[in-house]
Design an enzyme around this catalytic site. Sequence first.
Site, PDB file in Angstrom:
ATOM      1  N   ASP A  77      14.408  71.821 -15.208  1.00  0.00           N
ATOM      2  CA  ASP A  77      15.516  72.758 -15.360  1.00  0.00           C
ATOM      3  C   ASP A  77      15.878  73.294 -13.982  1.00  0.00           C
ATOM      4  OD1 ASP A  77      17.369  74.361 -16.941  1.00  0.00           O
ATOM      5  OD2 ASP A  77      16.111  76.068 -16.386  1.00  0.00           O
ATOM      6  N   GLU A  98      18.218  76.579 -11.935  1.00  0.00           N
ATOM      7  CA  GLU A  98      19.066  77.764 -11.933  1.00  0.00           C
ATOM      8  C   GLU A  98      19.998  77.632 -10.740  1.00  0.00           C
ATOM      9  OE1 GLU A  98      19.158  79.693 -14.414  1.00  0.00           O
ATOM     10  OE2 GLU A  98      17.279  79.095 -15.364  1.00  0.00           O
ATOM     11  N   ASP A 121      27.481  87.737 -11.913  1.00  0.00           N
ATOM     12  CA  ASP A 121      27.375  87.131 -13.248  1.00  0.00           C
ATOM     13  C   ASP A 121      26.177  86.201 -13.328  1.00  0.00           C
ATOM     14  OD1 ASP A 121      29.573  88.507 -14.113  1.00  0.00           O
ATOM     15  OD2 ASP A 121      30.969  86.810 -13.958  1.00  0.00           O
ATOM     16  N   HIS A 149      19.763  84.923 -14.486  1.00  0.00           N
ATOM     17  CA  HIS A 149      18.418  84.538 -14.064  1.00  0.00           C
ATOM     18  C   HIS A 149      17.682  85.594 -13.238  1.00  0.00           C
ATOM     19  CE1 HIS A 149      20.582  83.667 -10.402  1.00  0.00           C
ATOM     20  NE2 HIS A 149      21.166  82.590 -10.907  1.00  0.00           N
ATOM     21  N   HIS A 199      16.520  83.788 -17.890  1.00  0.00           N
ATOM     22  CA  HIS A 199      16.353  82.373 -17.608  1.00  0.00           C
ATOM     23  C   HIS A 199      15.463  82.216 -16.377  1.00  0.00           C
ATOM     24  CE1 HIS A 199      19.911  80.628 -20.011  1.00  0.00           C
ATOM     25  NE2 HIS A 199      19.693  81.878 -20.413  1.00  0.00           N
ATOM     26  N   ASP A 258      11.627  77.836 -18.548  1.00  0.00           N
ATOM     27  CA  ASP A 258      12.520  77.112 -19.441  1.00  0.00           C
ATOM     28  C   ASP A 258      12.105  75.647 -19.566  1.00  0.00           C
ATOM     29  OD1 ASP A 258      13.846  79.467 -19.720  1.00  0.00           O
ATOM     30  OD2 ASP A 258      15.746  78.799 -18.870  1.00  0.00           O
TER      31      ASP A 258
END
Length: 221
Positions: free
Chosen positions: A7, A9, A52, A57, A150, A155
């Site tokens: 995963d 970010e 945002d 995260h 997150h 994750d």
Amino acid sequence: MREIVWDTETTGIMPGDGHRIVEIGAVELVGRTMTGRTFHTYIDPQRPMPKDAERVHGLSSEFLTGQPVFEQVIDGFLEFIGDAPLIAHNAAFDMEFLNWELKRAGMPIVPMSRAIDTLEISRKAHPGAKHTLDALCTRYGIDLSARTKHGALLDAELLARVYIELTGGRQIGFDLASAPAADDTPYERVSLAARAHHASQEELARHAAFVAGLDDPLWLS
């Protein structure tokens, strides 16, 4: 079989708009089992973090400034993944960002053919249901208590558990047919004669006697 669940970010949703990867997390599976080997790194995107994205995260510009840049961590990541299939949720997103960063660094891209998308697997397995990672963890009884925001490694670990369930659960690797008999002799298939499906004369006689002894049966009312 070795597989990598991973995963990322990022600072946003479109690498073409100048957004960058800020975190990579990956988990190794062998034979649908988590081995405990992981890869994790934060990355300095060398650009401001939009508010945002930070709300998703929790990674701020202040935290990421001074972390390794992409070129400093990519060799370690590529060594970790090797030639294994790459499993991600909405894999096109992570692959697009990875390959954008690789091209930016003047390195060969990773072919999309290596990607396995758990989002697509979930859509086929559970049409009409919710397919977010949270929803799938809830469906399969996977503990989400640590996921307040997150995070790439967390994750990836959650997704590894989801992937195992989506692809047959922990029993997928069991080879029951190969189990030997207790005394090491081979199993023998035994064919039984077909059972007759009509009543014998003796059974018919007992049934007639039983019916004759009934007091005011309903079908004669």
